[in-house]
Design an enzyme around this catalytic site. Structure first.
Site, PDB file in Angstrom:
ATOM      1  N   THR A   1     -67.588 -35.607  90.796  1.00 41.58           N
ATOM      2  CA  THR A   1     -67.683 -36.927  90.325  1.00 41.58           C
ATOM      3  C   THR A   1     -68.740 -38.080  90.998  1.00 41.58           C
ATOM      4  O   THR A   1     -69.347 -38.901  90.367  1.00 41.58           O
ATOM      5  CB  THR A   1     -66.342 -37.758  90.519  1.00 41.58           C
ATOM      6  OG1 THR A   1     -65.573 -37.029  89.900  1.00 41.58           O
ATOM      7  CG2 THR A   1     -66.106 -39.243  89.673  1.00 41.58           C
TER       8      THR A   1
ATOM      9  N   TYR B   1     -61.309 -26.001  96.613  1.00 39.89           N
ATOM     10  CA  TYR B   1     -61.539 -26.402  95.173  1.00 39.89           C
ATOM     11  C   TYR B   1     -61.548 -25.259  94.287  1.00 39.89           C
ATOM     12  O   TYR B   1     -62.472 -24.690  94.102  1.00 39.89           O
ATOM     13  CB  TYR B   1     -62.609 -27.411  95.267  1.00 39.89           C
ATOM     14  CG  TYR B   1     -62.710 -28.247  93.692  1.00 39.89           C
ATOM     15  CD1 TYR B   1     -61.821 -28.505  93.055  1.00 39.89           C
ATOM     16  CD2 TYR B   1     -63.859 -29.075  93.699  1.00 39.89           C
ATOM     17  CE1 TYR B   1     -61.927 -29.039  91.859  1.00 39.89           C
ATOM     18  CE2 TYR B   1     -64.000 -29.993  92.655  1.00 39.89           C
ATOM     19  CZ  TYR B   1     -62.857 -29.949  91.762  1.00 39.89           C
ATOM     20  OH  TYR B   1     -62.886 -30.582  90.335  1.00 39.89           O
TER      21      TYR B   1
ATOM     22  N   LYS C   1     -57.662 -27.961  96.244  1.00 42.02           N
ATOM     23  CA  LYS C   1     -57.554 -29.110  94.888  1.00 42.02           C
ATOM     24  C   LYS C   1     -57.532 -28.139  93.798  1.00 42.02           C
ATOM     25  O   LYS C   1     -58.337 -27.152  93.612  1.00 42.02           O
ATOM     26  CB  LYS C   1     -58.842 -29.889  95.100  1.00 42.02           C
ATOM     27  CG  LYS C   1     -59.037 -30.816  93.839  1.00 42.02           C
ATOM     28  CD  LYS C   1     -60.116 -31.384  93.858  1.00 42.02           C
ATOM     29  CE  LYS C   1     -60.182 -32.352  92.525  1.00 42.02           C
ATOM     30  NZ  LYS C   1     -61.584 -33.076  92.589  1.00 42.02           N
TER      31      LYS C   1
ATOM     32  N   VAL D   1     -56.040 -35.295  93.862  1.00 40.65           N
ATOM     33  CA  VAL D   1     -57.533 -35.875  94.274  1.00 40.65           C
ATOM     34  C   VAL D   1     -58.167 -36.290  92.761  1.00 40.65           C
ATOM     35  O   VAL D   1     -58.419 -35.461  91.845  1.00 40.65           O
ATOM     36  CB  VAL D   1     -58.529 -34.786  94.807  1.00 40.65           C
ATOM     37  CG1 VAL D   1     -59.746 -35.377  94.855  1.00 40.65           C
ATOM     38  CG2 VAL D   1     -58.031 -34.414  96.316  1.00 40.65           C
TER      39      VAL D   1
END
EC number: 4.3.3.7
Length: 299
Positions: free
Chosen positions: A51, A139, A167, A207
């Site tokens: 992001t 992640y 994540k 998250v």
């Protein structure tokens, strides 16, 4: 049964503001970080994640951005640095820089594009963890990286003392449940709409991306579930569902920046190849926010 949250429970993967000239807006980043922590109640922030448009920022920009955010909110929130790339050596270099720049932890994504076999995935994460002094959140996002972190690989990585969290954006509850049952890894939802299902199998938090707007409600959802109020958590999930999905009507960073611009945070600009949100996309975002009880003047 739920592991302790090593980085807090509510974190936002923060966008990277740019000036009208396309430079990183460091003052804007400090202001946004302060808003997310002090006004919306985030326990932590992830800087230079997806992001945050990390593929289009330079290493020098990443370092300065991290230093600015740590200076702004590092005394009252956990600041993680996204350092994952498709190169093990480059990732190790970014990890070392992040430690010097004040990060409290690292977010390391699966090596993308080259689609390494699981032996390569294991080698990559282990090499980064061996070289770092910071705790690491893996992640797992196969639809972006091109390859998942397989369950057996995750179980082996969990043995590393500095790999403490995941994540999880894999969308495979059975795989996640198996890892949670067999390890002490703290799982964070990497898909806002999957937060409640993941909490139900032992995750510790999120998250988020929509949490640029929905953080207060998301905290209520998490606290309700962990406090035993499953019905209350479900009610929050259903209330926030329009923005959980609406912010991803196109790439999340595009619509987050559009919404923040309407609130007076930034100009909505992104770096190519990410385009500015269209009028129709902005209208859709505003409708999603209103449907979630978050009208743009009250988010």
């Amino acid at each position: 049964m739920t592991p302790a949250p090593p980085f807090g429970r509510l974190l936002t993967a923060m966008v990277t503001p740019f000036t009208d000239e396309g430079k990183v807006d460091y003052d804007g980043a400090a202001a946004l970080a302060t808003y997310l922590v002090d006004e919306l109640g985030n326990d932590g922030l992830v800087i230079s994640g997806t992001t945050g448009e990390s593929p289009t920022t330079t290493d020098a920009e990443k370092s300065e951005l991290l230093r600015v955010v740590v200076a702004a909110v590092g005394d009252r929130s956990t600041v993680l640095a996204g350092v994952g790339t498709f190169s093990t050596e480059h990732t190790r270099t970014l990890a070392a820089a992040a430690a010097q720049d004040g990060a409290a932890g690292l977010l390391v994504v699966t090596p993308y594009y080259s689609r390494p076999p699981q032996s390569g995935v294991l080698m990559h994460f282990t090499a980064v963890a061996d070289a770092s002094e910071l705790p690491i959140m893996l992640y797992d996002i196969p639809h972006r990286a091109g390859v998942p972190i397989a369950t057996d690989t995750m179980l082996r990585l969990a043995e590393h003392p500095r790999i403490v969290a995941v994540k999880d954006a894999k969308g495979d509850l059975q795989a996640s449940a198996k890892v949670l049952a067999a390890t002490d890894l703290a799982y964070y939802s990497g898909d806002d709409g999957m937060t409640l299902p993941l909490l139900s199998i032992g995750a510790v938090g999120v998250v988020g991306t929509s949490t640029h707007f929905s953080a207060v409600g998301m905290r209520s959802l998490i606290e309700a579930y962990l406090g035993g109020d499953v019905a209350g958590a479900l009610a929050w999930h259903r209330k926030l569902l329009p923005i959980f999905t609406g912010v991803f009507a196109t790439q999340g960073c595009i619509l987050v920046k559009a919404g923040l611009r309407l609130q007076g945070y930034g100009n909505g600009l992104l770096r190519s190849p990410m385009p500015v949100a269209t009028e129709a996309e902005v209208a859709g975002l505003v409708a999603a926010l209103e449907a979630a009880g978050l009208p743009i003047g009250n988010v």
